[in-house]
Design an enzyme around this catalytic site. Structure first.
Site, PDB file in Angstrom:
ATOM      1  N   GLN A 113      15.815 -12.424 -32.957  1.00 39.95           N
ATOM      2  CA  GLN A 113      17.259 -12.569 -33.058  1.00 39.95           C
ATOM      3  C   GLN A 113      17.679 -13.412 -34.263  1.00 39.95           C
ATOM      4  O   GLN A 113      18.818 -13.297 -34.741  1.00 39.95           O
ATOM      5  CB  GLN A 113      17.845 -13.154 -31.773  1.00 39.95           C
ATOM      6  CG  GLN A 113      17.432 -14.580 -31.483  1.00 39.95           C
ATOM      7  CD  GLN A 113      17.963 -15.083 -30.137  1.00 39.95           C
ATOM      8  OE1 GLN A 113      18.253 -14.297 -29.222  1.00 39.95           O
ATOM      9  NE2 GLN A 113      18.109 -16.393 -30.001  1.00 39.95           N
ATOM     10  N   ASP A 230       6.369  -2.368 -30.061  1.00 44.27           N
ATOM     11  CA  ASP A 230       7.215  -3.409 -29.490  1.00 44.27           C
ATOM     12  C   ASP A 230       7.553  -3.091 -28.031  1.00 44.27           C
ATOM     13  O   ASP A 230       8.078  -2.023 -27.732  1.00 44.27           O
ATOM     14  CB  ASP A 230       8.503  -3.533 -30.312  1.00 44.27           C
ATOM     15  CG  ASP A 230       9.167  -4.879 -30.179  1.00 44.27           C
ATOM     16  OD1 ASP A 230       9.233  -5.393 -29.043  1.00 44.27           O
ATOM     17  OD2 ASP A 230       9.597  -5.431 -31.202  1.00 44.27           O
TER      18      ASP A 230
END
Length: 303
Positions: A113, A230
């Site tokens: 993030q 991922d």
């Protein structure tokens, strides 16, 4: 004391396990400084993650000044879950403007993030100038899935998923849960565009802020790393600025297929035409890479 939510999200964040880092400051010695922003559940100086990456870079690029951003105390992780992202960006912009070693410009590297948060810095705060932005597993079109957490059937995990699916765009959740601020529900596009306090703004979903567009195009390179295996980020294509097609939750589209690109609301089409966009892939899981891969693929953008 960590809340159940904090403990859950901390467990969901994989860290790069390398060696410890002594805190140190050095002059740039002709190399542009590097600013790093950590991911969810991490901190600026964790010796098993950001501290180790800082040391690795300093060892490989002698004389570089590396600033690993502190959002709170050295070991504070709670702000990566509960502090308004816009406030974080404002604080970081002030910190960068006050650092004399950055006045000539800097490169930036965001992890998870931290990638979209540093992009907000580039768009909102062009001074001191950011030269290259490297996003390592960042979620530039947001996420539509809770990051991996232990116990798929646990009451806590189910409650959080329900809260994000049903209340992500409430004022209370938007104000207090960082991950809700880049939650992107393709089935509730109107609510997302109206109530997302962070992502919808930096992605020009409501109005086109020409300053954002101009400032982002000042970058020399915008490097995006996608992790091909991922299991934390959903959908994975968000790491290359793609996302789910609006109105459904199965089919994805690339950045180049999106309205954001075809209407060039952020200037990304112009940047790609100018050779400023770089798309890299790693075979690992989220934030999992070797030192060799890092040196071969990312060091060229920070030397």
């Amino acid at each position: 004391m960590a809340t159940p939510l904090m403990r859950l999200l901390l467990a969901a964040c994989p860290l790069l396990l390398v060696t410890a880092d002594p805190i140190r400051k050095v002059s740039t010695n002709g190399t542009l400084p590097l600013v790093m922003w950590h991911g969810m559940g991490d901190s600026c100086c964790n010796p098993l993650s950001m501290g180790a990456i800082k040391k690795m870079i300093e060892d490989d690029v002698p004389g570089i000044y590396v600033l690993s951003l502190r959002i709170g105390n050295n070991i504070d992780t709670s702000n990566s879950f509960f502090m308004d992202v816009n406030q974080q960006v404002t604080q970081v912009c002030a910190q960068l403007a006050q650092d004399p070693q950055l006045k000539g410009g800097y490169n930036a590297m965001g992890f998870s993030q931290g990638g979209q948060f540093l992009r907000a810095v580039a768009q909102r705060c062009p001074s001191p100038p950011m030269k290259n932005l490297i996003s390592v597993g960042g979620q530039h079109q947001g996420v539509y899935g809770l990051p991996r957490c232990p116990g798929e059937s646990s009451v806590i995990c189910n409650w959080i998923r329900k809260a994000l699916n049903t209340e992500a765009y409430s004022d209370l959740v938007q104000k207090h849960l960082v991950q809700a601020q880049y939650w992107h529900d393709p089935l509730k596009d109107d609510l997302y565009k109206k109530h997302s306090v962070f992502l919808a703004d930096i992605n020009q979903e409501r109005v086109v802020n020409e300053t954002y567009k101009k400032n982002l195009q000042l970058l020399e390179k915008f490097v995006m790393v996608k992790f091909l295996n991922d299991t934390v980020v959903d959908p994975r294509v968000t790491e290359w600025f793609g996302f789910l097609k609006t109105g459904q939750s199965k089919e994805t589209e690339t950045l180049q297929e999106s309205l954001l690109y075809t209407e060039d609301r952020l200037g990304l089409a112009a940047m790609e035409k100018a050779g400023k966009l770089v798309f890299l892939a790693s075979d690992g899981n989220h934030l999992q890479f070797t030192e060799k891969w890092f040196n071969d693929n990312l060091l060229p953008y920070i030397r």
